[in-house]
Write a protein that holds these residues in place. Structure first.
Motif, PDB file in Angstrom:
ATOM      1  N   LYS A   1       0.836  -1.204   0.000  1.00  0.00           N
ATOM      2  CA  LYS A   1       0.000   0.000   0.000  1.00  0.00           C
ATOM      3  C   LYS A   1       0.867   1.247   0.000  1.00  0.00           C
ATOM      4  N   PHE A   2       0.289   2.329  -0.491  1.00  0.00           N
ATOM      5  CA  PHE A   2       0.885   3.655  -0.413  1.00  0.00           C
ATOM      6  C   PHE A   2       0.162   4.416   0.704  1.00  0.00           C
ATOM      7  N   VAL A   3       0.943   5.020   1.598  1.00  0.00           N
ATOM      8  CA  VAL A   3       0.384   5.837   2.672  1.00  0.00           C
ATOM      9  C   VAL A   3       0.837   7.272   2.446  1.00  0.00           C
ATOM     10  N   CYS A   4      -0.104   8.155   2.185  1.00  0.00           N
ATOM     11  CA  CYS A   4       0.178   9.571   1.925  1.00  0.00           C
ATOM     12  C   CYS A   4      -0.300  10.391   3.108  1.00  0.00           C
ATOM     13  N   ALA A   5       0.518  11.349   3.532  1.00  0.00           N
ATOM     14  CA  ALA A   5       0.128  12.201   4.650  1.00  0.00           C
ATOM     15  C   ALA A   5       0.696  13.592   4.452  1.00  0.00           C
ATOM     16  N   VAL A   6      -0.014  14.575   4.984  1.00  0.00           N
ATOM     17  CA  VAL A   6       0.452  15.954   5.028  1.00  0.00           C
ATOM     18  C   VAL A   6       0.476  16.377   6.486  1.00  0.00           C
ATOM     19  N   GLY A   7       1.580  17.009   6.889  1.00  0.00           N
ATOM     20  CA  GLY A   7       1.724  17.435   8.267  1.00  0.00           C
ATOM     21  C   GLY A   7       2.155  18.883   8.368  1.00  0.00           C
ATOM     22  N   ASN A   8       2.014  19.428   9.568  1.00  0.00           N
ATOM     23  CA  ASN A   8       2.408  20.815   9.799  1.00  0.00           C
ATOM     24  C   ASN A   8       3.832  20.893  10.311  1.00  0.00           C
ATOM     25  N   GLU A   9       4.252  22.081  10.700  1.00  0.00           N
ATOM     26  CA  GLU A   9       5.640  22.291  11.106  1.00  0.00           C
ATOM     27  C   GLU A   9       5.995  21.533  12.390  1.00  0.00           C
ATOM     28  N   ALA A  10       4.979  21.215  13.186  1.00  0.00           N
ATOM     29  CA  ALA A  10       5.198  20.426  14.405  1.00  0.00           C
ATOM     30  C   ALA A  10       5.115  18.929  14.120  1.00  0.00           C
ATOM     31  N   PHE A  11       5.027  18.568  12.836  1.00  0.00           N
ATOM     32  CA  PHE A  11       4.935  17.179  12.379  1.00  0.00           C
ATOM     33  C   PHE A  11       3.647  16.497  12.834  1.00  0.00           C
ATOM     34  N   GLU A  12       2.610  17.290  13.033  1.00  0.00           N
ATOM     35  CA  GLU A  12       1.290  16.746  13.336  1.00  0.00           C
ATOM     36  C   GLU A  12       0.552  16.485  12.026  1.00  0.00           C
TER      37      GLU A  12
END
Length: 288
Positions: free
Chosen positions: A14-25
Motif C-alpha cells: 500500500k501507499f500511505v500519503c500524509a500531510v503534516g504541519n511544522e510540528a509534524f502533526e
C-alpha cells in the motif's frame, strides 16, 4: 500561514500519503493499495495536489531503489520482484506534477529517522521492519549509512537453524538470506498455514526468532548502535520480542558490552506504524 510538508510511504502492498504541519502533526492522511505504477502514482499526485502551499515532500519507498542523484535512474524503483514495478520512475512524475522539492530514500530509512526524532537523545540507531519482506536502515551521527546506494540488510545471509538444514527460504534472489528465512511468508512456506493462524506453541516461532536475533547481532557488530528497533507485523507480537531477546543474548555470549536487552532491542516508539511518516515530515522540512 501554516507550513505543510508531505510524506509518502510507498510500500509494496500500500501507499500511505500524509500531510503534516511544522510540528509534524498529521493534517490529513490517506492510503490505497499498490496496484499498477500508473494508477498508484496518479492517486498519489491527486492527494498531494489538493494542498496549496505544500513546501516539500519526502518519499520512503520499497526497494531496491536508486538514490544516487547523479544517476540516470535516480528516483526509480529498480530490481524489485513486485509485478509491474521493476525499473519504474517514482520520483520524476510526482516531482514534475507538484513542482516542489522531493527527498527520496528507503521506507526503512524514513522509519529509522522517525525513531531518531521520537527518541531525541539517540544519535545512532538501526531500524528493521519484519513483515512481508525485511529491510533495515541505519542512522549514525546525522547521516544514513550508505555509499553508492542504500543498504540491503534484509538480504544478508544467516546461519541455518539446526533443525531446518533443508529449508532454503522464500527469497527469489538468495537462498538462506534473512528475508527468505524470517519474513512473514516464510512461516506459511514452512507450515502451510498463515502466521496469524499458527499457535504460539509451534517451534516455527523459535526458528524465526533465531534468524531475527542474528540480524540484531549483525547490527551490533557492524554499527554499535545505541538502540535496535524492530517494526513490522511479525514483531508486533510480545512473544516474538522475548524470543529474540533470549537468542540474542545466547548468540552474543557476552562478547561486547551492550545496554540491557529490554532497552537495546525494542519495538517502535512511534505508535500505529507511524515512524516513516514522522521521519518523512522531518526529512521534507530539511529541504526548505
Amino acid at each position: 500561514m501554516t507550513r505543510l510538508f508531505g510524506s509518502l510511504e510507498a510500500g509494496g502492498t500500500k501507499f500511505v500519503c500524509a500531510v503534516g504541519n511544522e510540528a509534524f502533526e498529521i493534517v490529513e492522511k490517506t492510503q490505497f493499495p499498490t496496484t499498477t505504477p500508473e494508477e498508484t502514482i496518479a492517486k498519489t499526485i491527486a492527494f498531494f495536489a489538493q494542498f496549496e502551499g505544500l513546501e516539500a515532500l519526502a518519499i520512503g519507498s520499497f526497494g531496491p531503489i536508486d538514490i544516487e542523484p547523479e544517476s540516470e535512474t535516480y528516483g526509480y524503483v529498480t530490481t524489485t520482484p513486485k509485478p509491474y514495478w521493476a525499473n519504474v520512475d517514482l520520483v520524476g512524475p510526482i516531482q514534475k506534477a507538484l513542482g516542489i522539492p522531493v527527498y527520496f530514500t528507503t521506507d526503512v530509512n524514513s522509519s529509522a529517522y522517525g525513531e531518531v526524532i521520537a527518541r531525541q537523545t539517540v544519535n545512532s540507531l538501526v531500524y528493521y521492519t519484519i513483515g512481508t519482506g525485511i529491510g533495515a536502515g541505519a542512522y549514525q551521527d546525522g547521516h544514513f549509512i550508505g555509499g553508492i546506494g542504500h543498504t540491503e540488510m534484509g538480504h544478508t545471509y544467516v546461519a541455518r537453524h539446526p533443525q531446518e538444514e533443508d529449508f532454503e527460504g522464500v527469497c527469489p534472489f538468495h537462498k538462506g538470506c534473512l528475508e527468505g528465512m524470517a519474513a512473514g511468508p516464510s512461516l506459511e512456506a514452512r507450515t502451510g498455514v498463515r502466521g496469524e493462524h499458527i499457535g504460539l506453541d509451534s517451534d516455527v516461532w523459535d526458528k524465526q526468532a533465531y534468524y531475527i536475533a542474528q540480524a540484531a547481532i549483525q547490527a551490533t557488530m557492524m554499527f554499535r548502535p545505541e538502540v535496535i528497533v524492530f517494526g513490522g507485523g511479525v514483531m508486533a507480537q510480545d512473544h516474538m520480542l522475548k524470543r529474540v531477546h533470549t537468542y540474542f543474548e545466547e548468540l552474543l555470549n557476552g562478547y561486547l558490552p551492550v545496554p540491557a536487552v529490554e532497552d537495546y532491542i525494542v519495538r517502535p516508539a512511534v505508535a500505529d506504524n507511524g515512524s516513516a511518516t514522522l521521519g518523512n515530515f522531518a526529512l521534507a522540512k530539511k529541504l526548505v
